[in-house]
Design a protein around this motif. Structure first.
Motif, PDB file in Angstrom:
ATOM      1  N   GLU A 113       0.855  -1.189   0.000  1.00 25.70           N
ATOM      2  CA  GLU A 113       0.000   0.000   0.000  1.00 25.70           C
ATOM      3  C   GLU A 113       0.887   1.234   0.000  1.00 25.70           C
ATOM      4  OE1 GLU A 113      -3.827   0.443   2.262  1.00 25.70           O
ATOM      5  OE2 GLU A 113      -2.631   1.920   3.385  1.00 25.70           O
ATOM      6  N   THR A 115       0.904   5.412   0.092  1.00 25.87           N
ATOM      7  CA  THR A 115       0.158   6.643   0.361  1.00 25.87           C
ATOM      8  C   THR A 115       0.973   7.815  -0.168  1.00 25.87           C
ATOM      9  OG1 THR A 115      -0.788   5.692   2.365  1.00 25.87           O
ATOM     10  CG2 THR A 115      -0.926   8.077   2.117  1.00 25.87           C
ATOM     11  N   ALA A 130      -3.281   8.935  -6.997  1.00 27.42           N
ATOM     12  CA  ALA A 130      -3.090   7.487  -7.027  1.00 27.42           C
ATOM     13  C   ALA A 130      -3.513   6.912  -8.374  1.00 27.42           C
ATOM     14  CB  ALA A 130      -3.873   6.838  -5.898  1.00 27.42           C
ATOM     15  N   THR A 158      -7.460   1.853  -5.993  1.00 22.81           N
ATOM     16  CA  THR A 158      -7.252   3.234  -5.563  1.00 22.81           C
ATOM     17  C   THR A 158      -8.452   3.686  -4.733  1.00 22.81           C
ATOM     18  OG1 THR A 158      -8.171   3.970  -7.686  1.00 22.81           O
ATOM     19  CG2 THR A 158      -5.771   3.837  -7.518  1.00 22.81           C
ATOM     20  N   THR A 162      -5.101   9.526  -2.854  1.00 22.48           N
ATOM     21  CA  THR A 162      -3.723   9.430  -2.388  1.00 22.48           C
ATOM     22  C   THR A 162      -3.321   8.015  -1.969  1.00 22.48           C
ATOM     23  OG1 THR A 162      -4.377  10.038  -0.129  1.00 22.48           O
ATOM     24  CG2 THR A 162      -3.687  11.822  -1.614  1.00 22.48           C
ATOM     25  N   THR A 163      -4.170   7.032  -2.207  1.00 21.47           N
ATOM     26  CA  THR A 163      -3.870   5.658  -1.789  1.00 21.47           C
ATOM     27  C   THR A 163      -3.888   4.710  -2.980  1.00 21.47           C
ATOM     28  OG1 THR A 163      -4.911   6.062   0.363  1.00 21.47           O
ATOM     29  CG2 THR A 163      -4.485   3.774  -0.243  1.00 21.47           C
ATOM     30  N   ASP A 165      -3.165   0.610  -3.749  1.00 19.37           N
ATOM     31  CA  ASP A 165      -2.883  -0.749  -3.298  1.00 19.37           C
ATOM     32  C   ASP A 165      -2.519  -1.594  -4.512  1.00 19.37           C
ATOM     33  OD1 ASP A 165      -3.503  -0.157  -0.635  1.00 19.37           O
ATOM     34  OD2 ASP A 165      -5.634  -0.564  -0.965  1.00 19.37           O
TER      35      ASP A 165
END
Length: 525
Positions: A113, A115, A130, A158, A162-163, A165
């Motif tokens: 993950e 960030t 992301a 997503t 901002t994340t 995976d």
């Protein structure tokens, strides 16, 4: 599933899996000269205005492309225009840069993950997200023809802007090494530019500088100016950075001698000249290992190479102690440097011509055979290594037929053609799993004949170690390292640490990639 914290220290097992790291396959001279420096602190982290500072880089060959998604791109130009998600700051240490955090989720090394920072814009003003990083990764995989054998991604997710995976279909350890300043996924490109026809001739990154086309002549001079959208202005130590291409080694060294605040990546043959010129010699912590890669492991071009005894004979023919002394390095029979994952603490091959000849006879080649070898002529160390090896192999009855590639781009093209059974190669000794995957995985960068994993045991050992961590992983990677040497799929000769010639007034941090990062260089006064 639990999420592990950001892993900033991977000393439990440094490895770089996959055919993804953008590392030069031959030493290329790089020089740096800084002109008109004022207003910098001795700490090397100036926050003052740098309006009159110009950093000039000298290189022996032009970038084949400015597209950071290609394996042929140069780390020097990538560092200038493309900030990385992570940055390597030590032999086994990493810190977030464009990423705020980077962590494995659960166990087994099958999901990460990432960030991202929320305040980052690319040079064209596009906000980094992301979703944009996912699009960039997919474009890089397509551009460099990366297979699931070397980057086994199975899905992306997503959850928000901002994340990101990323899940893998099989264990993929130390993925952070593919997202640092030399990683194929470490140099994000603006989503707007992913399909641009100008991607190879212009820059579209989130780094401190951008290419100025009006001051650039392709193949000769590349000028970078400040990126006004850069999120960390205090890191922009130079008003302008100029890359100049000079093919002659002596001329590059003279250019460094003539300037203050200068640096050049050197060669052992030039050490005495650099010292006499008053330059300091700074050693790169990374170790480059030179030797022969046997590309034709199945004997499709040269049938003899499929025979274990023949490959072992090649290794016994090499006088590593004498050869290493001749090129200013240390004797090396393995592709892992001491202290890094994959290294084993024993010697398998000594210099033994009699034994080498006996093995050849037992394999049915008492009269020897002809071995074509590709090498890069413009790399002084590769040229030296191959000239040393020719008489050593001749002594056991093997006639070497050399093909000289002029320039790294030609060398890469020739090697990828599948026409050559062997090649002299520079490999990074601290990136064992990267090198292993590149050479032995079916889709590996240095597997032009597309052969399968050498044995079922090889693949099994690789996957087992990939799923482990800590001391268990370290032990199993070492076993695989010795397994490679025992089966003689490589003929490694010597290891060398890259040396840079610097003026006494320039602070150069350790270079954990192939090149020192010009963005991090600062004056000492």
């Amino acid at each position: 599933m639990s999420k592990k914290p950001f892993v900033s220290d991977i000393s439990g097992g440094l490895a770089r899996p996959g055919a993804l790291k953008k590392a030069s396959v031959a030493a290329v001279a790089v020089a740096v000269v800084v002109a008109g420096l004022t207003g910098c602190s001795s700490s090397g982290t100036s926050s003052t205005t740098s309006s009159d500072k110009t950093l000039t880089l000298y290189d022996g060959s032009a970038p084949p492309s400015l597209n950071p998604m290609l394996q042929s791109s140069k780390q020097v130009t990538n560092n200038l225009a493309y900030d990385s998600l992570l940055i390597q700051t030590g032999a086994t240490k990493f810190t977030p840069e464009l990423a705020k955090s980077f962590a494995y989720v659960g166990t087994g090394n099958t999901k990460i993950e990432i960030t991202l920072r929320s305040n980052v814009k690319f040079a064209d003003g596009t906000v980094m997200t992301a979703q944009g990083i996912e699009a960039y990764m997919k474009a890089a995989i397509a551009a460099s023809k990366i297979t699931t054998d070397t980057f086994p991604v199975s899905s992306y997710s997503t959850p928000d802007a901002t994340t990101l995976d990323i899940s893998f279909s099989k264990p993929f350890p130390y993925a952070q090494l593919q997202f640092d300043q030399a990683g194929i996924f470490g140099t994000p490109v603006s989503p707007k530019a992913l399909t641009s026809t100008q991607l190879g001739a212009a820059t579209f990154g989130a780094g401190p500088y951008k290419l100025d086309a009006s001051q650039t002549t392709t193949g000769t001079t590349y000028t970078f100016v400040k990126n006004t959208n850069y999120y960390a202005p205090s890191k922009q130590h130079w008003q302008k950075v100029v890359l100049k291409i000079i093919g002659n080694n002596a001329s590059r060294l003279q250019s460094v001698e003539a300037g203050s605040y200068s640096l050049e990546q050197g060669a052992p043959s030039d050490d005495s000249t650099a010292k006499k010129a008053g330059l300091d010699l700074v050693t790169n912590p990374a170790t480059s290992i030179y030797g022969i890669m046997i590309l034709d492991r199945e004997g499709k071009i040269v049938p003899a190479l499929a025979n274990l005894k023949v490959r072992q004979a090649l290794n016994y023919a090499v006088n590593r102690t004498a050869d290493a002394k001749a090129i200013g390095g240390t004797a090396h029979e393995q592709i892992a440097a001491n202290g890094y994952v994959g290294y084993y603490d024993s010697d398998v091959y000594s210099h033994n011509v009699t034994k080498a000849k006996k093995l050849l006879a037992e394999a049915g080649y008492s009269n020897g055979f002809t071995l074509p070898i590709l090498y890069e002529q413009t790399d002084p160390l590769s040229s030296t290594v191959v000239q040393i090896l020719v008489p050593e192999l001749k002594a056991i009855g093997i006639t070497v037929k050399l093909t000289a590639a002029v320039g790294i781009q030609t060398y890469g093209t020739d090697q990828a053609s599948g026409k050559y059974p062997a090649a002299v190669q520079q490999m990074q000794g601290q990136v064992f799993t990267l090198t292993t995957s590149r050479i032995f995985a079916p889709g590996g960068l240095f597997n032009p004949l597309g052969t399968a994993w050498p044995t079922a045991s090889f693949e099994s050992q690789y996957l087992t170690a990939s799923a482990e961590s800590g001391s268990a992983a370290t032990a199993d990677w070492s076993k695989l390292g010795q397994y490679i040497t025992d089966n003689a799929w490589l003929v490694d000769v010597a290891g060398l640490s890259s040396t840079y010639y610097t003026s006494k007034d320039l602070k150069v941090p350790p270079a954990w990639g192939v090149y020192p990062d010009p963005v991090l260089m600062t004056p000492t006064n």
